[in-house]
Design a protein around this motif. Structure first.
Motif, short mmCIF file in Angstrom:
data_model
loop_
_atom_site.label_atom_id
_atom_site.label_comp_id
_atom_site.label_asym_id
_atom_site.label_seq_id
_atom_site.Cartn_x
_atom_site.Cartn_y
_atom_site.Cartn_z
N UNK A 78 79.69 49.01 53.14
CA UNK A 78 78.18 49.44 53.56
C UNK A 78 77.36 49.23 52.11
N UNK A 79 78.29 49.33 50.66
CA UNK A 79 77.50 49.23 49.58
C UNK A 79 76.81 47.87 49.26
N UNK A 80 77.29 47.08 49.99
CA UNK A 80 76.66 45.58 49.94
C UNK A 80 75.00 45.51 50.57
N UNK A 121 70.95 44.91 46.37
CA UNK A 121 71.86 44.30 47.20
C UNK A 121 71.61 43.88 48.45
N UNK A 122 70.66 44.33 49.07
CA UNK A 122 70.08 43.85 50.31
C UNK A 122 69.40 42.38 50.07
N UNK A 123 68.93 42.29 48.83
CA UNK A 123 68.25 40.86 48.54
C UNK A 123 69.19 39.85 48.39
N UNK A 125 75.98 38.41 41.91
CA UNK A 125 76.73 39.82 42.53
C UNK A 125 77.21 40.52 41.34
N UNK A 126 76.85 41.79 41.44
CA UNK A 126 77.35 42.83 40.25
C UNK A 126 78.83 42.95 40.51
N UNK A 127 79.81 43.28 39.34
CA UNK A 127 81.05 43.02 39.29
C UNK A 127 81.90 43.90 40.45
N UNK A 128 81.10 45.13 40.67
CA UNK A 128 81.69 46.13 41.74
C UNK A 128 81.74 45.56 43.01
#
Length: 535
Positions: free
Chosen positions: A273-275, A281-283, A413-416
């Motif tokens: 869900x964090x994506x 993140x939605x962009x 994408x961020x690392x996490x």
């Protein structure tokens, strides 16, 4: 399609240049040996690239057509899609093999399954056996494709990681070239071996891998993650420092891996869900899912797997001519892909995306017009123009979608959330492929040239989509790239809290000192920063 690896290539990063080899790399035997060994995982893309070109070629082989009773469009869809379905099924399983058993084990398992599939495909006695063998080829290829780029990026000499990982993507066309020219030569054989020989050669890369995978070094990163630190240090020393365990690069890389593993322990807490939880993140997901689908829905799937039907539509029905064109197109694609890969950083990402999509749009519009003209008038000039623009279209596709599909996804994408974001991209690509392979032969048979019109209209949508949302990442650090999507304020605190410490940590590691990320306090800071960043 150009292969999708899911891995970013590292560079020499913060390594002090004095740690690296002196002179030219080819003056050092240990680096030459390492690069030769890395050919084993590099050729994993061969089997996947072989498939599309082989199916194009086989559909022009009279004995293949006769053996399977001149397959109907829905049968052709199944023949082509089943390999992708096999690959799709293996995607959720393959990371557990690469992470749990090791990178070499993933290559070994994948190569074994692909070889079994190729043997069964060669010995096919009926439709069910042919379909089942192709499922196995796709299923096995995914295991090797997950492990191979991981091993390359984690074992390659630091300054060679980026070009070697880029080369992995482009070697998809090596299989395409072998398949195209094999079918060009074997279709003249007046027996079933005219199609069984190409089927057997699909397993060539797997045979090579099964013979030489034993000589590959295992990933130091994987070994350290499994608590086998001394073995990892010895591998780094042998292949990056000519066996000198006291060389500064050994301590630097070892501690750098320890830092990365500490950070990844934080990544394990991130859920799917964090994506989609934050606007930034939605962009990212909007772009990633978009380019994943576009990589297969730009009309290229029609040309990749059904070129013979396209050629039939313009009066090129001779098997010699069809297989020759297939072979030339494979070489042409390979040259364009390699050239584009070497110039990604010089040109920038956004210009490549825009030029590629605009070029495909114009080319496909002309392909559509020439197909309609030929169908209505049988004009030879229209057919020749269409063929020319098939090549032009492929060239425009290769300048962005081959080199950028994976690398651009990783950059934004961020690392996490990087691993899960890459998985989303893989699923979007495979889903689009499977849909295409079922739909294209049926729709082309029913609609003829009008089916091209659908892709031409879709490409207009793609161009607008890319124009609006493809951001430039050239020359930006990861923090600066994050700011493109999250805004300066959203990343400033994270950068302030961790950026200086991470940079300073690199210098400390180079001096052999303990990494700050190994400390409990640093882990807490990272966790807090991430939560505030997500909010």
């Amino acid at each position: 399609m150009a292969p999708n690896t899911g891995i970013t290539a590292g560079t020499s990063g913060g390594i002090d240049q004095s740690m690296l080899h002196t002179g030219k790399w080819w003056q050092h035997g240990y680096i030459i040996k390492l690069n030769l060994l890395l050919l084993v995982p590099l050729i994993t893309s061969y089997a996947n690239g072989f498939d599309g070109s082989m199916m194009n070629g086989l559909q022009s082989v009279p004995h293949w057509q006769a053996y399977f009773n001149h397959p109907k469009p829905e049968d052709l869809g199944l023949f082509n899609a089943i390999q992708s379905i096999g690959a799709f099924v293996a995607i959720p399983l393959s990371p557990y093999v690469a992470d749990g058993l090791g990178r070499k084990a993933g290559i070994l398992l994948g190569a074994t399954i692909v070889m079994i599939g190729a043997v069964l495909q060669t010995a096919t006695q009926n439709l069910g056996m042919f379909v089942g063998s192709r499922f196995l080829v796709g299923f096995g290829t995914t295991f090797a494709q997950m492990a191979s780029p991981l091993l390359i990026s984690e074992v390659a000499y630091p300054t060679h990681r980026a070009p070697l990982t880029s080369l992995y993507n482009s070697l998809w066309f090596s299989g395409s070239i072998v398949a195209a020219w094999t079918t060009f030569g074997t279709f003249r054989i007046d027996s079933d071996w005219s199609w069984r020989v190409p089927s057997a050669l699909q397993g060539l890369s797997s045979v090579i891998q099964l013979l030489f995978v034993w000589f590959l070094p295992e990933s130091p990163r994987w070994l350290i993650n499994k608590g086998r630190d001394e073995q990892a240090k010895n591998i780094i020393a042998r292949w990056h420092a000519d066996g000198d365990i006291s060389h500064p690069i050994v301590a630097f890389e070892y501690n750098e891996i320890k830092e990365a593993l500490a950070l990844e322990s934080e990544a394990a807490r991130i859920n799917w869900l964090d994506l989609f939880r934050t606007p930034g993140n939605r962009r990212r997901m909007r772009i990633i899912i978009g380019i994943g689908v576009f990589s297969q829905w730009s009309g290229n799937g029609l040309i990749s797997y059904y070129l013979f039907k396209v050629l039939d539509g313009i009066g090129i029905t001779n098997p010699t001519d069809q297989t020759l064109i297939n072979g030339i197109l494979a070489i042409y694609n390979f040259i364009i892909a390699i050239t584009a890969s070497m110039n990604v950083e010089r040109t920038g990402r956004r210009p490549l995306w825009i030029i590629s999509t605009a070029g495909m749009l114009v080319s496909y519009a002309i392909i559509t017009a020439m197909s309609a003209t030929y169908e209505n008038t049988q004009a030879v000039g229209a057919g020749r123009t269409l063929l020319a623009f098939v090549f032009i279209f492929n060239g425009f596709y290769a300048i962005a979608y081959t080199p950028l599909l994976v690398s651009y996804t990783v950059e934004i994408l961020p690392f996490l959330i990087r691993a899960k974001g890459l998985a989303v991209m893989n699923f979007s690509v495979m889903g689009a492929i499977i849909f295409n392979q079922y739909t294209n032969p049926i729709a082309l048979d029913a609609l003829k040239w009008k089916y091209y019109l659908i892709y031409s209209c879709w490409l207009i949508f793609e161009f607008v989509y890319i124009w609006l949302w493809a951001a430039e990442t050239k020359g930006r650090s990861l923090e600066e790239t994050a700011a493109l999507f999250d805004g300066e304020d959203a990343v400033s605190e994270l950068t302030n809290r961790t950026g200086h410490d991470m940079a300073e940590g690199g210098h400390r590691v180079a001096r052999g000192e303990k990494s700050p990320i190994d400390s409990h306090d640093e882990k807490l800071n990272l966790e807090t920063s991430h939560r505030e960043h997500a909010a």
